[in-house]
Design a protein around this motif. Structure first.
Motif, PDB file in Angstrom:
ATOM      1  N   GLY A  64      41.616  65.372  85.499  1.00  0.00           N
ATOM      2  CA  GLY A  64      42.874  65.181  86.213  1.00  0.00           C
ATOM      3  C   GLY A  64      42.899  65.933  87.524  1.00  0.00           C
ATOM      4  N   ARG A  65      43.997  65.837  88.198  1.00  0.00           N
ATOM      5  CA  ARG A  65      44.177  66.538  89.477  1.00  0.00           C
ATOM      6  C   ARG A  65      44.285  68.032  89.209  1.00  0.00           C
ATOM      7  N   LEU A 101      59.335  64.126  84.035  1.00  0.00           N
ATOM      8  CA  LEU A 101      58.161  64.583  84.772  1.00  0.00           C
ATOM      9  C   LEU A 101      58.256  66.108  84.812  1.00  0.00           C
ATOM     10  N   SER A 102      57.163  66.804  84.597  1.00  0.00           N
ATOM     11  CA  SER A 102      57.259  68.268  84.596  1.00  0.00           C
ATOM     12  C   SER A 102      56.118  68.926  85.361  1.00  0.00           C
ATOM     13  N   GLU A 103      56.402  70.132  85.791  1.00  0.00           N
ATOM     14  CA  GLU A 103      55.395  70.973  86.443  1.00  0.00           C
ATOM     15  C   GLU A 103      55.572  72.380  85.897  1.00  0.00           C
ATOM     16  N   PRO A 104      54.648  72.898  85.173  1.00  0.00           N
ATOM     17  CA  PRO A 104      53.392  72.299  84.734  1.00  0.00           C
ATOM     18  C   PRO A 104      53.606  71.270  83.629  1.00  0.00           C
ATOM     19  N   GLU A 105      52.585  70.460  83.431  1.00  0.00           N
ATOM     20  CA  GLU A 105      52.665  69.333  82.501  1.00  0.00           C
ATOM     21  C   GLU A 105      52.920  69.730  81.059  1.00  0.00           C
ATOM     22  N   TYR A 106      52.386  70.856  80.625  1.00  0.00           N
ATOM     23  CA  TYR A 106      52.471  71.190  79.208  1.00  0.00           C
ATOM     24  C   TYR A 106      53.909  71.397  78.727  1.00  0.00           C
ATOM     25  N   LEU A 107      54.870  71.462  79.637  1.00  0.00           N
ATOM     26  CA  LEU A 107      56.269  71.588  79.224  1.00  0.00           C
ATOM     27  C   LEU A 107      56.741  70.398  78.406  1.00  0.00           C
ATOM     28  N   VAL A 108      56.104  69.239  78.559  1.00  0.00           N
ATOM     29  CA  VAL A 108      56.566  68.037  77.855  1.00  0.00           C
ATOM     30  C   VAL A 108      56.004  67.899  76.445  1.00  0.00           C
ATOM     31  N   GLU A 109      55.035  68.702  76.071  1.00  0.00           N
ATOM     32  CA  GLU A 109      54.343  68.474  74.804  1.00  0.00           C
ATOM     33  C   GLU A 109      55.252  68.530  73.574  1.00  0.00           C
ATOM     34  N   ALA A 110      56.260  69.375  73.557  1.00  0.00           N
ATOM     35  CA  ALA A 110      57.150  69.475  72.400  1.00  0.00           C
ATOM     36  C   ALA A 110      58.306  68.471  72.456  1.00  0.00           C
ATOM     37  N   LEU A 111      58.528  67.845  73.587  1.00  0.00           N
ATOM     38  CA  LEU A 111      59.701  66.994  73.766  1.00  0.00           C
ATOM     39  C   LEU A 111      59.784  65.786  72.829  1.00  0.00           C
ATOM     40  N   VAL A 115      50.538  64.440  75.385  1.00  0.00           N
ATOM     41  CA  VAL A 115      49.501  65.426  75.071  1.00  0.00           C
ATOM     42  C   VAL A 115      48.699  65.705  76.336  1.00  0.00           C
ATOM     43  N   VAL A 116      48.739  66.946  76.745  1.00  0.00           N
ATOM     44  CA  VAL A 116      48.001  67.345  77.943  1.00  0.00           C
ATOM     45  C   VAL A 116      46.605  67.758  77.522  1.00  0.00           C
ATOM     46  N   ILE A 117      45.621  67.116  78.107  1.00  0.00           N
ATOM     47  CA  ILE A 117      44.233  67.461  77.829  1.00  0.00           C
ATOM     48  C   ILE A 117      43.736  68.296  79.003  1.00  0.00           C
ATOM     49  N   PHE A 118      43.375  69.516  78.703  1.00  0.00           N
ATOM     50  CA  PHE A 118      42.926  70.422  79.741  1.00  0.00           C
ATOM     51  C   PHE A 118      41.465  70.143  80.047  1.00  0.00           C
ATOM     52  N   ARG A 138      49.461  65.098  86.512  1.00  0.00           N
ATOM     53  CA  ARG A 138      48.073  65.382  86.923  1.00  0.00           C
ATOM     54  C   ARG A 138      47.111  64.289  86.472  1.00  0.00           C
ATOM     55  N   ASP A 139      47.444  63.629  85.375  1.00  0.00           N
ATOM     56  CA  ASP A 139      46.584  62.554  84.867  1.00  0.00           C
ATOM     57  C   ASP A 139      47.078  61.174  85.280  1.00  0.00           C
ATOM     58  N   HIS A 140      48.233  61.109  85.946  1.00  0.00           N
ATOM     59  CA  HIS A 140      48.835  59.854  86.403  1.00  0.00           C
ATOM     60  C   HIS A 140      48.953  58.836  85.273  1.00  0.00           C
ATOM     61  N   LYS A 141      49.598  59.268  84.170  1.00  0.00           N
ATOM     62  CA  LYS A 141      49.801  58.361  83.038  1.00  0.00           C
ATOM     63  C   LYS A 141      50.962  58.854  82.185  1.00  0.00           C
TER      64      LYS A 141
END
Length: 176
Positions: free
Chosen positions: A91-92, A55-65, A84-87, A77-80
């Protein structure tokens, strides 16, 4: 027309040469582009993190993982689950450290797996109740002094990764 082609080629070569020199300089000084590969090595070195949810804050940190780990990634923020974070405004928009901790507990209780939390915000540098803009869109993050205290009590920092050329540098916490 041939003159335009030559000038364009020279311009492209100059830009690429400057970028290459910058990359060499960064490599010589030890500054990496992202800390995602470092996180992948950390997770691989610890058997207890092999099936952890991230889980990350901000979410985009996970995109390369997904290039480095097989762990499930949760987009708060999208509860899923996803990578891929869709801006968008679906979401929240506003979040805080208390919500991040609440979600971490919820994930651990429902899935039964350890939860790793990545924070781009350094807890010792956060100004309580200040609103931090998350840059790429209109989302915000904040943390109160009580939320910081509760977060520290509920987690263990397992690694602080140093600066990176991009915004992919973070502290890694494990939910107790």
């Amino acid at each position: 027309m041939p003159a335009i082609g030559r000038v364009s080629l020279l311009l492209v070569l100059a830009i690429q040469s400057a970028a290459g020199i910058n990359d060499l300089r960064n490599a010589a000084t030890g500054v990496v582009a992202s800390r995602s590969a470092d996180l992948g090595r950390l997770i691989a070195s610890r058997a207890d993190l092999a099936n952890a949810v991230i889980l990350s804050e901000p979410e985009y940190l996970v995109e390369a993982l997904p290039y480095y780990v097989k762990n499930r990634l949760y987009l708060a923020r999208d509860h899923k689950f996803g990578s891929v974070v869709i801006f968008s405004r679906k979401g929240r928009m506003d979040s805080d450290l208390g919500e991040t901790l609440r979600l971490a507990h919820e994930l651990r209780n429902t899935i039964g797996a350890p939860v790793i939390i990545l924070l781009a915000y350094r807890l010792d540098e956060i100004t309580p109740d200040r609103i931090y803009d998350e840059g790429k869109d209109w989302r915000t993050f904040r943390a109160s002094a009580a939320q910081i205290r509760d977060f520290r009590a509920a987690t263990t920092m397992i690694r602080r990764f140093g600066p990176a050329r991009t915004d992919e540098s973070f502290d890694v916490y494990l939910l107790n």
